[in-house]
Design a protein around this motif. Structure first.
Motif, PDB file in Angstrom:
ATOM      1  N   THR A 168     -36.065 -22.561 -54.481  1.00 47.09           N
ATOM      2  CA  THR A 168     -35.230 -23.013 -53.371  1.00 47.09           C
ATOM      3  C   THR A 168     -35.239 -24.523 -53.195  1.00 47.09           C
ATOM      4  O   THR A 168     -34.180 -25.167 -53.102  1.00 47.09           O
ATOM      5  CB  THR A 168     -35.682 -22.327 -52.067  1.00 47.09           C
ATOM      6  N   THR A 169     -36.424 -25.126 -53.120  1.00 47.97           N
ATOM      7  CA  THR A 169     -36.483 -26.568 -52.876  1.00 47.97           C
ATOM      8  C   THR A 169     -35.987 -27.357 -54.074  1.00 47.97           C
ATOM      9  O   THR A 169     -35.328 -28.397 -53.908  1.00 47.97           O
ATOM     10  CB  THR A 169     -37.912 -26.981 -52.480  1.00 47.97           C
ATOM     11  N   ASP A 171     -33.646 -26.405 -56.048  1.00 48.16           N
ATOM     12  CA  ASP A 171     -32.190 -26.271 -55.940  1.00 48.16           C
ATOM     13  C   ASP A 171     -31.640 -27.245 -54.900  1.00 48.16           C
ATOM     14  O   ASP A 171     -30.580 -27.855 -55.108  1.00 48.16           O
ATOM     15  CB  ASP A 171     -31.849 -24.829 -55.566  1.00 48.16           C
ATOM     16  N   ARG A 172     -32.350 -27.410 -53.792  1.00 49.59           N
ATOM     17  CA  ARG A 172     -31.904 -28.359 -52.760  1.00 49.59           C
ATOM     18  C   ARG A 172     -31.929 -29.784 -53.310  1.00 49.59           C
ATOM     19  O   ARG A 172     -31.013 -30.583 -53.048  1.00 49.59           O
ATOM     20  CB  ARG A 172     -32.791 -28.245 -51.514  1.00 49.59           C
ATOM     21  N   LYS A 175     -29.017 -30.363 -55.564  1.00 44.91           N
ATOM     22  CA  LYS A 175     -27.735 -30.415 -54.848  1.00 44.91           C
ATOM     23  C   LYS A 175     -27.657 -31.569 -53.855  1.00 44.91           C
ATOM     24  O   LYS A 175     -26.658 -31.709 -53.133  1.00 44.91           O
ATOM     25  CB  LYS A 175     -27.505 -29.089 -54.125  1.00 44.91           C
ATOM     26  N   LYS A 177     -29.476 -32.013 -51.208  1.00 45.93           N
ATOM     27  CA  LYS A 177     -29.774 -31.614 -49.832  1.00 45.93           C
ATOM     28  C   LYS A 177     -31.139 -32.143 -49.409  1.00 45.93           C
ATOM     29  O   LYS A 177     -32.013 -32.400 -50.253  1.00 45.93           O
ATOM     30  CB  LYS A 177     -29.762 -30.091 -49.705  1.00 45.93           C
ATOM     31  N   GLU A 178     -31.338 -32.277 -48.116  1.00 47.25           N
ATOM     32  CA  GLU A 178     -32.624 -32.737 -47.606  1.00 47.25           C
ATOM     33  C   GLU A 178     -33.700 -31.666 -47.802  1.00 47.25           C
ATOM     34  O   GLU A 178     -33.434 -30.464 -47.706  1.00 47.25           O
ATOM     35  CB  GLU A 178     -32.518 -33.095 -46.129  1.00 47.25           C
ATOM     36  N   ILE A 179     -34.899 -32.131 -48.066  1.00 45.77           N
ATOM     37  CA  ILE A 179     -36.052 -31.242 -48.154  1.00 45.77           C
ATOM     38  C   ILE A 179     -37.101 -31.702 -47.147  1.00 45.77           C
ATOM     39  O   ILE A 179     -37.072 -32.846 -46.678  1.00 45.77           O
ATOM     40  CB  ILE A 179     -36.660 -31.207 -49.573  1.00 45.77           C
ATOM     41  N   ASN A 314     -33.806 -21.059 -47.186  1.00 47.57           N
ATOM     42  CA  ASN A 314     -32.836 -22.134 -46.954  1.00 47.57           C
ATOM     43  C   ASN A 314     -32.430 -22.198 -45.493  1.00 47.57           C
ATOM     44  O   ASN A 314     -32.357 -23.284 -44.902  1.00 47.57           O
ATOM     45  CB  ASN A 314     -31.592 -21.912 -47.832  1.00 47.57           C
ATOM     46  N   ASP A 318     -33.046 -25.354 -42.984  1.00 48.23           N
ATOM     47  CA  ASP A 318     -31.917 -25.979 -42.286  1.00 48.23           C
ATOM     48  C   ASP A 318     -32.105 -25.925 -40.777  1.00 48.23           C
ATOM     49  O   ASP A 318     -31.777 -26.894 -40.060  1.00 48.23           O
ATOM     50  CB  ASP A 318     -30.612 -25.264 -42.676  1.00 48.23           C
TER      51      ASP A 318
END
Length: 327
Positions: A168-169, A171-172, A175, A177-179, A314, A318
């Protein structure tokens, strides 16, 4: 030397199985036969250790060493004592370094560091398993050895949130996205590659003088969590968009993270590996996280079905970010 691994094809145990075979050990696995991992030279007995009616073939054998990789609760240990008492010269329980005192009263962890963790049921159950084994060793001479790994990885991603058996992280990160990194990311942590762990574990097999002792087997590399995530992001050729949030806030927002975070990874840990090095002089962890995580990511690329992106995780990440930013 005739050795039984209960389990033997998991994230940690596969490397130990391969090394045991390489060392010429007569290795048996007892498991349900559902793993796709194939290790040449291993003899497999099919069965479920938790089902008494599937143990008949196992009862026909005696062993030099039994290693249980999948015992988690005292009942598992009680069953093993009944099954293997008088049938093995050595019984190794795979416990966890998360059993050590939480929070720590002294920052350097040795095998004499007290065991106390009321924040994580997993750790507390492992402590109860250890207590039962020590009692049986003292009172009945059951030949125990306790081994405590600390976040050992091979086919999993050793991070605090959105990792382990999830992608998951990562993938973030890919992409953009913030982690989340817990705290300010400066607390210290140790991750250990399974190939390094295997050297210590296999070195204990058949070592009579180790009976009655406990050992942790970890890398000597100490990293901040900021560095762990930085190395991970660089390994996928990205820069992570990091938001630092206190562990207390994370766990208040999402209680399911409490055990693994407040009960484990929010602590700084520095392990003294002098004991395992004394008993197994050949033990030395040589695989840096920068090298090891590349191996893991390569394995995941070769096994894309294992790149599990968990929608629930996820959503939790979020939600935490959304509330935190609204403060």
């Amino acid at each position: 030397m005739k050795v039984l691994f209960i389990g033997g094809t998991g994230n940690i145990s596969t490397a130990s199985s391969k090394l045991a075979i390489k060392k010429g050990i007569d290795l048996y696995h007892f498991n349900r036969g559902q793993s796709t991992v194939e290790i040449s030279g291993v003899k497999t007995i099919i069965g479920d250790i938790k089902k008494p009616n599937e143990l008949e073939e196992l009862k026909k054998h005696t062993w030099d060493v039994v290693v249980n990789w999948i015992a988690f609760i005292p009942e598992d240990i009680e069953n093993d004592i009944k099954l293997f008492k008088g049938k093995t010269k050595q019984y190794i329980f795979i416990s966890s370094a998360s059993c050590y005192q939480t929070p720590l009263s002294y920052p350097i962890i040795t095998e004499s560091t007290p065991l106390k963790n009321n924040l994580w049921e997993y750790s507390n159950d492992k402590i109860k398993c250890e207590d039962l084994l020590v009692k049986t060793y003292r009172e009945e001479d059951f030949p125990i050895i306790i081994v405590r790994p600390s976040y050992t990885y091979d086919t999993v991603i050793p991070i605090a949130i959105g990792g382990f058996d999830e992608y998951t992280t990562v993938d973030r990160i890919l992409k953009g996205k913030e982690i989340i990194i817990h705290g300010d990311g400066t607390s210290l942590w140790t991750v250990t590659h399974a190939d390094d762990f295997a050297i210590g574990l296999v070195g204990l097999l058949g070592l009579t003088q180790a009976i009655g002792h406990a050992f942790h087997i970890t890398s000597d590399e100490v990293l901040t969590w900021n560095m762990i995530y930085k190395i991970l992001a660089e390994s996928v050729n990205c820069e992570a968009k990091v938001v630092h949030i206190s562990s207390d806030f994370i766990c208040k927002m999402e209680p399911s993270f409490t055990g693994g975070l407040l009960g484990d990874k929010s602590e700084s840990v520095i392990f003294d590996n002098s004991k395992i090095k004394t008993f197994v002089p050949g033990f030395k962890a040589t695989i840096s996280f920068a090298e090891g995580i590349k191996r893991t990511l390569k394995w995941l690329d070769e096994n894309p079905d294992k790149k599990i992106v968990n929608s629930d995780t996820n959503a939790k990440i979020d939600a935490i970010l959304r509330v935190y930013k609204a403060l």
